[in-house]
Enzyme design. Structure first.
Site, short mmCIF file in Angstrom:
data_model
loop_
_atom_site.label_atom_id
_atom_site.label_comp_id
_atom_site.label_asym_id
_atom_site.label_seq_id
_atom_site.Cartn_x
_atom_site.Cartn_y
_atom_site.Cartn_z
N HIS A 1 0.84 -1.20 0.00
CA HIS A 1 0.00 0.00 0.00
C HIS A 1 0.88 1.25 0.00
O HIS A 1 1.77 1.40 0.84
CB HIS A 1 -0.96 0.01 1.20
CG HIS A 1 -1.97 1.10 1.05
ND1 HIS A 1 -3.13 0.94 0.33
CD2 HIS A 1 -1.95 2.38 1.47
CE1 HIS A 1 -3.79 2.07 0.32
NE2 HIS A 1 -3.10 2.97 1.00
N ALA A 2 0.63 2.15 -0.94
CA ALA A 2 1.51 3.31 -1.13
C ALA A 2 1.53 4.20 0.11
O ALA A 2 0.50 4.41 0.76
CB ALA A 2 1.03 4.12 -2.33
N GLU B 1 -3.86 14.88 2.79
CA GLU B 1 -4.26 14.01 1.69
C GLU B 1 -4.61 14.77 0.41
O GLU B 1 -4.62 14.20 -0.68
CB GLU B 1 -5.46 13.15 2.12
CG GLU B 1 -5.17 12.19 3.26
CD GLU B 1 -4.00 11.25 2.97
OE1 GLU B 1 -3.72 11.00 1.80
OE2 GLU B 1 -3.37 10.80 3.95
N HIS C 1 2.42 14.54 -0.10
CA HIS C 1 2.82 14.35 1.30
C HIS C 1 4.29 14.77 1.48
O HIS C 1 4.65 15.46 2.43
CB HIS C 1 2.69 12.89 1.71
CG HIS C 1 1.29 12.38 1.81
ND1 HIS C 1 0.33 12.97 2.60
CD2 HIS C 1 0.67 11.31 1.24
CE1 HIS C 1 -0.81 12.28 2.51
NE2 HIS C 1 -0.62 11.27 1.68
N TYR D 1 -9.66 11.26 3.91
CA TYR D 1 -9.74 11.15 2.44
C TYR D 1 -11.05 11.75 1.93
O TYR D 1 -11.10 12.32 0.85
CB TYR D 1 -9.61 9.70 1.99
CG TYR D 1 -8.31 9.06 2.42
CD1 TYR D 1 -7.11 9.40 1.81
CD2 TYR D 1 -8.27 8.11 3.44
CE1 TYR D 1 -5.92 8.82 2.19
CE2 TYR D 1 -7.09 7.51 3.83
CZ TYR D 1 -5.90 7.87 3.20
OH TYR D 1 -4.72 7.30 3.59
N HIS E 1 -6.54 0.24 5.39
CA HIS E 1 -6.57 1.20 6.48
C HIS E 1 -7.20 0.65 7.77
O HIS E 1 -7.06 1.26 8.81
CB HIS E 1 -7.31 2.47 6.02
CG HIS E 1 -6.64 3.11 4.84
ND1 HIS E 1 -6.65 2.53 3.59
CD2 HIS E 1 -5.92 4.25 4.72
CE1 HIS E 1 -5.97 3.30 2.74
NE2 HIS E 1 -5.52 4.35 3.40
N HIS F 1 0.13 11.95 -5.80
CA HIS F 1 -0.48 12.02 -4.46
C HIS F 1 0.60 11.90 -3.38
O HIS F 1 0.65 12.71 -2.44
CB HIS F 1 -1.51 10.88 -4.30
CG HIS F 1 -2.07 10.74 -2.93
ND1 HIS F 1 -3.24 11.33 -2.52
CD2 HIS F 1 -1.59 10.10 -1.83
CE1 HIS F 1 -3.47 11.05 -1.25
NE2 HIS F 1 -2.47 10.30 -0.80
N GLU F 2 1.44 10.89 -3.51
CA GLU F 2 2.47 10.67 -2.48
C GLU F 2 3.45 11.83 -2.41
O GLU F 2 3.89 12.22 -1.34
CB GLU F 2 3.21 9.35 -2.73
CG GLU F 2 2.33 8.11 -2.63
CD GLU F 2 1.58 8.00 -1.31
OE1 GLU F 2 2.04 8.54 -0.30
OE2 GLU F 2 0.50 7.38 -1.32
#
Ligand code: X8Z
Ligand code: ZN
Length: 676
Positions: A385-386, A443, A419, A554, A544, A415-416
């Protein structure tokens, strides 16, 4: 569920090396305030300066243990990760205890905020009882490891074949064979059955931890992180859901029609006019992008075949690997394929970095390229999971992915990196402020960039041909985005509706699965086609839950990202419809974004949002503005169709029962045409 995993996303983590009593706080602590070694006399400001310093000092040991256990799952790495986590949580409890002596005392507003944030650090609130804390960290590590190593095996001992999540997801994404998809979906969900016992115990331990901290249960602690009374969060999310629900219902209706066309009216729907869980192209029905082949409004108009372009890029890299001298043994070919996948994944990361750099943000540090996990290793289990990691609050940032060469993973990289850029922007703040304004902000950063990946941008970076300008192409582009973003909204809400109920005891262990499917039905209008009784634990099949990452973030992100996008578009001087805007390479947009990121959690999120967008309220009207053309189009498509669903028509124990004329229980989902 390690708190660290959650904390990493929040940007705070730590491990206790020496006992806190033995440590001399460093005067050059990140807070910039000299700490006093005499604890008895320290004031609140000095206390927080010391906590910040200790936190920063212990942080790398914890993250290193977590990183190893996530990228090299075995008993040893799990033992070390659980221990590191235990040390951290023990230290956290000690800080929280020490903070009590400052209640009612004068202190700076920054210190008051830091003390408030201290209590909210752990998504996994630690019980005070040391034996229970040990047990909790062991369960948490075991659950995440079991999820990462999960395999669905078929065949007997002689011809045993096992598949992991990635391969099973691939079946849902690409196969249109009803039974093959059902097998993949059921197969993955069978891997979660064994998590039920651990999860049940986990719930009682974190609830004890939450009570020790003064919260009613762990759910209330989670809801307390939003600079508003915890009791108001459910209503706030309901309000936002109410704004977008009609759009989701239109998309749901359209998707049902297309599934009927593909699989026949009997199989394209289940009881109550709900969508079959295994046919939505995604294991959890949270993102329907993979159904593009079935859902494309105007096949061929303005084709945006990003996955195809990435696969072609991989093929070129593979050709280059294969052209290197050496024998073509099967092992050499497998290695060449792995090398080509790594090169391609790094190129995808470079493309994503380029968007951020185009906004004036820094390049990723050299260590990123050496230390990130870009692809699934061949020789061991990892948590695929990323995730994005801040290892030391000082520039060692990483992502961990098992990148697949498709559009979904391409956007996940953006997306990552959202962060990662948040980490880099707020690293200069005191450690307790190194987190998102709230977790939905964290997020939303990268996803806002994804909204800026317009057809014009994709063309500019050479991934797709010159975009067509036509209404058909517009509707196609909108549908592409809606299948990812609009389909997500009810899923983003239902997971924590389930967990809040589990934590507050209104959902009991013997109802875990029933409640899960009741909520899936109510919010998403999705149902399984076979009975899912309490012998299953379907919540455990979603990362999750065993990973204990709160999920409301999210949902909030999927609202906020449109607000951020609109404001960056305004900053960039965009004129014209919102959906046409890309702020790529616009320095003014970049400045505004970086200013927001740099604030971290140093002030209430309402202020941060106001500085960024002019409003201090979360608001989904930008979602509706963005999708206005599609919503009009969907209304026309759905005219005369039976839209809506009856959420109580498919009991979890008898999902294939024929639809009953029950009153609609989906949130105001009418059993009548919604067109008009
Ligand atoms: O978990 C994630 C990210 C890491 S924070 C990959 N997401 C949610 C999910 O996969 O369920 C991003 C969208 C929703
Ligand atoms: Zn994320």
């Amino acid at each position: 569920m390690k708190p660290v995993r959650a904390l990493l996303v929040l940007g705070i983590a730590a491990a206790l090396g020496l006992s806190a009593c033995d440590r001399q706080p460093s005067p050059d602590a990140a807070s910039g305030t000299a700490a006093t070694p005499d604890r008895g006399n320290e004031n609140a400001d000095q206390f927080i300066a010391r906590v910040n310093a200790e936190l920063k000092a212990m942080y790398p040991e914890l993250t290193a243990a977590q990183w190893l256990s996530s990228t090299y799952i075995n008993d040893d790495s799990q033992l070390l990760a659980a221990k590191a986590n235990e040390r951290f949580l023990t230290q956290l409890n000690s800080w929280i205890e020490q903070a009590r002596r400052f209640e009612g005392q004068p202190m700076s507003p920054e210190t008051a905020r830091a003390i408030q944030l201290l209590k909210l650090q752990a998504a996994m609130p630690p019980p005070r009882d040391p034996a229970k804390l040990t047990e909790l960290t062991q369960i948490a590590t075991r659950m995440e490891g079991a999820y990462g190593a999960g395999k669905y095996c078929t065949g007997d001992a002689d011809a045993k074949a096992c598949r992991q999540l990635g391969e099973l997801e691939e079946v849902l994404a690409t196969s249109r064979d009803y039974d093959a998809q059902l097998d993949a979906w059921q197969g993955w969900h069978s891997t979660a059955v064994g998590q039920r016992k651990d999860y049940t115990r986990f719930v009682s331990l974190v609830n004890e931890g939450a009570r020790d901290l003064g919260y009613a249960d762990a759910g209330e602690l989670w809801r307390s992180g939003y600079d508003m009374p915890a009791a108001e969060l459910a209503a706030e999310t309901d309000r936002l859901w109410g704004q977008v629900k009609p759009l989701y219902e239109q998309l749901h209706c359209y998707a049902g029609t297309k599934l009927d066309a593909k699989y026949g009216a009997q199989r394209g729907h289940v009881a109550g006019h709900m969508l079959p869980a295994h046919l939505m192209g995604n294991m959890w029905q949270q993102d329907w992008s993979n159904l593009w082949d079935l859902m494309a409004p105007y096949p061929g108009a303005g084709s945006l075949d990003i996955s195809g372009a990435l696969k072609a890029q991989y093929q070129r890299n593979l050709d280059a690997e294969m052209a290197k001298p050496g024998a073509r043994t099967p092992a050499a070919v497998a290695q060449a394929e792995q090398d080509a996948a790594l090169v391609t994944a790094k190129q995808m990361n470079e493309r994503a970095q380029d968007f951020y750099v185009s906004l004036g943000m820094p390049k990723l540090p050299a260590s990123y390229w050496d230390k990130a996990q870009f692809i699934k290793p061949r020789d061991r289990d990892v948590v695929c999971h990323a995730s994005a990691w801040d290892m030391n609050m000082a520039g060692d940032v990483r992502t961990k992915m098992c990148t697949k060469l498709n559009e979904e993973d391409f956007t996940t990289i953006y997306h990552e990196l959202g962060h990662v850029y948040y980490y880099l922007a707020y690293n200069k703040l005191p450690p307790l402020f190194q987190t998102g304004a709230h977790d939905g902000f964290h997020e939303a950063i990268g996803d806002t960039i994804v909204l800026g990946m317009t057809p014009a941008y994709l063309n500019r970076i050479g991934l797709v041909d010159t975009p067509q300008v036509s209404n058909e192409a517009l509707i196609n582009a909108q549908m592409r985005m809606a299948l990812a973003k609009v389909s997500f909204l009810p899923f983003g809400l239902m997971i924590d509706r389930w967990r809040w109920g589990v934590f507050d005891g209104s959902i009991k262990p013997d109802q875990y699965n029933k409640a899960w499917w009741d909520l899936k039905a109510k919010y998403q209008g999705v149902a399984p086609v076979s009975a899912r009784g309490e012998e299953f634990f379907d919540a455990g099949a979603k990362y999750h839950v065993p990973g204990n990452t709160p999920y409301t973030r999210y949902f909030l992100s999927h609202v906020l990202q449109f607000q951020f996008y609109k404001s960056l578009c305004e900053a960039s001087g965009h004129k014209g419809p919102l959906y046409e805007c890309s702020f790529y390479a616009n320095p003014e947009a970049g400045r505004r974004y970086w200013a927001m990121l740099s604030k971290g959690a140093s002030q209430p999120w309402q202020k941060t949002l106001k500085d960024m967008t002019g409003s201090e309220k979360m608001d989904a009207s930008a979602v509706l503005e963005y999708f206005a053309p599609l919503q009009e189009w969907l209304k026309k498509q759905n005219e005369g169709k039976t839209c809506g669903w009856q959420a109580n028509a498919a009991a979890s124990t008898n999902a294939t029962a024929p639809a009953t004329p029950a009153a609609p229980t989906a949130p105001a989902a009418p059993a009548k045409p919604t067109a008009g």
